[in-house]
Write a protein that holds these residues in place. Structure first.
Motif, PDB file in Angstrom:
ATOM      1  N   VAL A  50     115.417   3.642 151.773  1.00  0.00           N
ATOM      2  CA  VAL A  50     115.720   2.284 151.310  1.00  0.00           C
ATOM      3  C   VAL A  50     116.619   2.350 150.080  1.00  0.00           C
ATOM      4  O   VAL A  50     117.559   1.558 149.921  1.00  0.00           O
ATOM      5  CB  VAL A  50     114.430   1.505 151.002  1.00  0.00           C
ATOM      6  CG1 VAL A  50     114.748   0.183 150.313  1.00  0.00           C
ATOM      7  CG2 VAL A  50     113.643   1.238 152.286  1.00  0.00           C
ATOM      8  N   GLY A  51     116.349   3.329 149.195  1.00  0.00           N
ATOM      9  CA  GLY A  51     117.208   3.535 148.037  1.00  0.00           C
ATOM     10  C   GLY A  51     118.626   3.889 148.450  1.00  0.00           C
ATOM     11  O   GLY A  51     119.599   3.397 147.870  1.00  0.00           O
ATOM     12  N   VAL A  52     118.744   4.755 149.460  1.00  0.00           N
ATOM     13  CA  VAL A  52     120.066   5.116 149.993  1.00  0.00           C
ATOM     14  C   VAL A  52     120.769   3.877 150.541  1.00  0.00           C
ATOM     15  O   VAL A  52     121.969   3.662 150.311  1.00  0.00           O
ATOM     16  CB  VAL A  52     119.921   6.187 151.099  1.00  0.00           C
ATOM     17  CG1 VAL A  52     121.258   6.416 151.811  1.00  0.00           C
ATOM     18  CG2 VAL A  52     119.409   7.493 150.515  1.00  0.00           C
ATOM     19  N   PHE A  53     120.006   3.050 151.238  1.00  0.00           N
ATOM     20  CA  PHE A  53     120.561   1.827 151.820  1.00  0.00           C
ATOM     21  C   PHE A  53     121.094   0.889 150.731  1.00  0.00           C
ATOM     22  O   PHE A  53     122.195   0.344 150.850  1.00  0.00           O
ATOM     23  CB  PHE A  53     119.479   1.115 152.641  1.00  0.00           C
ATOM     24  CG  PHE A  53     119.947  -0.122 153.343  1.00  0.00           C
ATOM     25  CD1 PHE A  53     120.527  -0.048 154.603  1.00  0.00           C
ATOM     26  CD2 PHE A  53     119.819  -1.370 152.753  1.00  0.00           C
ATOM     27  CE1 PHE A  53     120.962  -1.186 155.259  1.00  0.00           C
ATOM     28  CE2 PHE A  53     120.254  -2.509 153.396  1.00  0.00           C
ATOM     29  CZ  PHE A  53     120.824  -2.429 154.656  1.00  0.00           C
ATOM     30  N   MET A  54     120.326   0.735 149.651  1.00  0.00           N
ATOM     31  CA  MET A  54     120.736  -0.162 148.571  1.00  0.00           C
ATOM     32  C   MET A  54     121.970   0.358 147.847  1.00  0.00           C
ATOM     33  O   MET A  54     122.870  -0.411 147.480  1.00  0.00           O
ATOM     34  CB  MET A  54     119.586  -0.350 147.580  1.00  0.00           C
ATOM     35  CG  MET A  54     118.376  -1.064 148.164  1.00  0.00           C
ATOM     36  SD  MET A  54     118.802  -2.690 148.859  1.00  0.00           S
ATOM     37  CE  MET A  54     119.389  -3.543 147.390  1.00  0.00           C
ATOM     38  N   LEU A  55     122.037   1.659 147.635  1.00  0.00           N
ATOM     39  CA  LEU A  55     123.221   2.248 146.997  1.00  0.00           C
ATOM     40  C   LEU A  55     124.442   2.048 147.883  1.00  0.00           C
ATOM     41  O   LEU A  55     125.543   1.767 147.381  1.00  0.00           O
ATOM     42  CB  LEU A  55     122.991   3.735 146.732  1.00  0.00           C
ATOM     43  CG  LEU A  55     122.018   4.071 145.599  1.00  0.00           C
ATOM     44  CD1 LEU A  55     121.632   5.544 145.640  1.00  0.00           C
ATOM     45  CD2 LEU A  55     122.617   3.709 144.248  1.00  0.00           C
ATOM     46  N   GLY A  56     124.246   2.176 149.202  1.00  0.00           N
ATOM     47  CA  GLY A  56     125.343   1.929 150.119  1.00  0.00           C
ATOM     48  C   GLY A  56     125.811   0.485 150.083  1.00  0.00           C
ATOM     49  O   GLY A  56     127.005   0.203 150.187  1.00  0.00           O
ATOM     50  N   GLN A  57     124.854  -0.423 149.901  1.00  0.00           N
ATOM     51  CA  GLN A  57     125.199  -1.834 149.783  1.00  0.00           C
ATOM     52  C   GLN A  57     126.112  -2.084 148.586  1.00  0.00           C
ATOM     53  O   GLN A  57     127.093  -2.828 148.677  1.00  0.00           O
ATOM     54  CB  GLN A  57     123.927  -2.668 149.623  1.00  0.00           C
ATOM     55  CG  GLN A  57     123.178  -2.945 150.912  1.00  0.00           C
ATOM     56  CD  GLN A  57     123.861  -3.980 151.778  1.00  0.00           C
ATOM     57  OE1 GLN A  57     124.723  -3.653 152.588  1.00  0.00           O
ATOM     58  NE2 GLN A  57     123.484  -5.237 151.625  1.00  0.00           N
ATOM     59  N   HIS A  58     125.774  -1.466 147.462  1.00  0.00           N
ATOM     60  CA  HIS A  58     126.569  -1.668 146.251  1.00  0.00           C
ATOM     61  C   HIS A  58     127.926  -0.969 146.339  1.00  0.00           C
ATOM     62  O   HIS A  58     128.904  -1.456 145.762  1.00  0.00           O
ATOM     63  CB  HIS A  58     125.794  -1.184 145.021  1.00  0.00           C
ATOM     64  CG  HIS A  58     124.745  -2.151 144.570  1.00  0.00           C
ATOM     65  ND1 HIS A  58     125.037  -3.284 143.847  1.00  0.00           N
ATOM     66  CD2 HIS A  58     123.401  -2.163 144.766  1.00  0.00           C
ATOM     67  CE1 HIS A  58     123.916  -3.952 143.596  1.00  0.00           C
ATOM     68  NE2 HIS A  58     122.914  -3.297 144.152  1.00  0.00           N
ATOM     69  N   PHE A  59     127.975   0.161 147.044  1.00  0.00           N
ATOM     70  CA  PHE A  59     129.262   0.831 147.224  1.00  0.00           C
ATOM     71  C   PHE A  59     130.254  -0.080 147.930  1.00  0.00           C
ATOM     72  O   PHE A  59     131.461  -0.042 147.666  1.00  0.00           O
ATOM     73  CB  PHE A  59     129.081   2.125 148.021  1.00  0.00           C
ATOM     74  CG  PHE A  59     130.376   2.789 148.386  1.00  0.00           C
ATOM     75  CD1 PHE A  59     131.052   3.566 147.458  1.00  0.00           C
ATOM     76  CD2 PHE A  59     130.939   2.618 149.652  1.00  0.00           C
ATOM     77  CE1 PHE A  59     132.261   4.170 147.783  1.00  0.00           C
ATOM     78  CE2 PHE A  59     132.138   3.216 149.984  1.00  0.00           C
ATOM     79  CZ  PHE A  59     132.807   3.994 149.049  1.00  0.00           C
ATOM     80  N   ARG A  60     129.762  -0.936 148.804  1.00  0.00           N
ATOM     81  CA  ARG A  60     130.625  -1.821 149.577  1.00  0.00           C
ATOM     82  C   ARG A  60     131.206  -2.963 148.740  1.00  0.00           C
ATOM     83  O   ARG A  60     132.167  -3.608 149.156  1.00  0.00           O
ATOM     84  CB  ARG A  60     129.812  -2.429 150.732  1.00  0.00           C
ATOM     85  CG  ARG A  60     129.336  -1.401 151.728  1.00  0.00           C
ATOM     86  CD  ARG A  60     127.971  -1.782 152.325  1.00  0.00           C
ATOM     87  NE  ARG A  60     127.997  -3.031 153.046  1.00  0.00           N
ATOM     88  CZ  ARG A  60     128.208  -3.157 154.347  1.00  0.00           C
ATOM     89  NH1 ARG A  60     128.433  -2.058 155.062  1.00  0.00           N
ATOM     90  NH2 ARG A  60     128.195  -4.321 154.940  1.00  0.00           N
ATOM     91  N   LYS A  61     130.656  -3.219 147.565  1.00  0.00           N
ATOM     92  CA  LYS A  61     131.058  -4.380 146.761  1.00  0.00           C
ATOM     93  C   LYS A  61     132.243  -4.033 145.864  1.00  0.00           C
ATOM     94  O   LYS A  61     132.111  -3.820 144.654  1.00  0.00           O
ATOM     95  CB  LYS A  61     129.875  -4.876 145.928  1.00  0.00           C
ATOM     96  CG  LYS A  61     128.701  -5.358 146.786  1.00  0.00           C
ATOM     97  CD  LYS A  61     127.538  -5.823 145.932  1.00  0.00           C
ATOM     98  CE  LYS A  61     126.389  -6.309 146.796  1.00  0.00           C
ATOM     99  NZ  LYS A  61     125.222  -6.762 146.000  1.00  0.00           N
ATOM    100  N   ARG A  62     133.413  -3.978 146.448  1.00  0.00           N
ATOM    101  CA  ARG A  62     134.600  -3.601 145.660  1.00  0.00           C
ATOM    102  C   ARG A  62     135.014  -4.691 144.688  1.00  0.00           C
ATOM    103  O   ARG A  62     135.738  -4.426 143.737  1.00  0.00           O
ATOM    104  CB  ARG A  62     135.769  -3.243 146.564  1.00  0.00           C
ATOM    105  CG  ARG A  62     136.214  -4.303 147.551  1.00  0.00           C
ATOM    106  CD  ARG A  62     137.497  -3.840 148.218  1.00  0.00           C
ATOM    107  NE  ARG A  62     137.871  -4.670 149.347  1.00  0.00           N
ATOM    108  CZ  ARG A  62     139.125  -4.882 149.698  1.00  0.00           C
ATOM    109  NH1 ARG A  62     140.118  -4.332 149.002  1.00  0.00           N
ATOM    110  NH2 ARG A  62     139.415  -5.621 150.753  1.00  0.00           N
TER     111      ARG A  62
END
Length: 227
Positions: free
Chosen positions: A28-40
């Motif tokens: 879930v932590g990996v998922f959340m970090l991936g979510q933020h990576f997408r927010k350019r």
């Protein structure tokens, strides 16, 4: 004072639950970090790359838990009396699990090298083999009623095999991310570099959700034992 008693099987169940929590929780932590990576629009490119590096490090927790889950599950079914396995089979399972764990960490430590590529190829073959093993074990048990007699346990084996299959699809879908990320780093953030990367990551996330659902399903079967 009440007598304190803990069986070997109970310790294995606790370890199994701990690995499940580490696997799903860290993922879930990996998922959340991936979510933020997408927010350019929110983070600069250097900040997003730092988030991506953190994601890779956090991802080692579920990867490690997954590798250890394989020998632990076989040890549990033997200790719980669900499947009478020879001691050498249990020992072989731990050797395979330990080798898989070593592959995961060796590839991580030597990232972006030929050695890491070799480790990843070996791990892919291992995943395919374990996919066939768990799917075969579960399906045969459901049809024949053996070696895993309880239908819930046989179904759980099938679902565990499907987790392997979904994880293989994650690797397949994620493969273009490396070159696309390299292009983003070298050329900078723009629609031309961001949109293809975003689409590839979105396709990968479909299989990530499949893994999450299967994990929850196996946890439900193992705890509720509905049939």
């Amino acid at each position: 004072m009440a007598e304190f008693s803990v069986s070997y099987y109970q310790i294995l169940v606790f370890a199994h639950l701990l690995l499940f929590v580490l696997w799903l929780g860290a993922d879930v932590g990996v998922f959340m970090l991936g979510q933020h990576f997408r927010k350019r629009e929110k983070w600069s490119l250097p900040q997003r790359l730092a988030l991506l590096q953190l994601l890779v490090n956090v991802d080692m927790v579920p990867r490690s838990a997954w590798a250890l889950m394989v020998p632990l599950t076989l040890t549990m079914v033997d200790a719980g009396g669900w499947w009478d396995l020879p001691i050498w089979v249990v020992g072989l399972a731990w050797i395979i699990g330990g080798f898989w764990l070593w592959l995961v960490w060796d590839a991580h430590i030597h990232d972006q090298t030929e050695r890491a590529k070799r480790d990843n190829k070996i791990e892919s073959v291992l995943k395919i083999g374990l996919t066939v093993f768990y799917l075969g074990l579960g399906i045969i048990s459901l049809v024949e009623g053996a070696p895993l007699a309880p239908a819930w346990l046989a179904t759980k084996a099938v679902m565990f095999g499907l987790i392997f299959a979904a994880a293989i699809m994650i690797d397949v879908a994620f493969k273009p991310v490396g070159p696309l990320l390299g292009k983003l780093i070298s050329e900078g953030s723009s629609d031309a570099t961001e949109i293809p990367l975003r689409r590839t990551m979105d396709r990968t996330r479909v299989w990530v959700w499949v893994v999450y659902l299967l994990l929850l399903g196996t946890a439900f079967l193992g705890n509720i034992k509905p049939f």
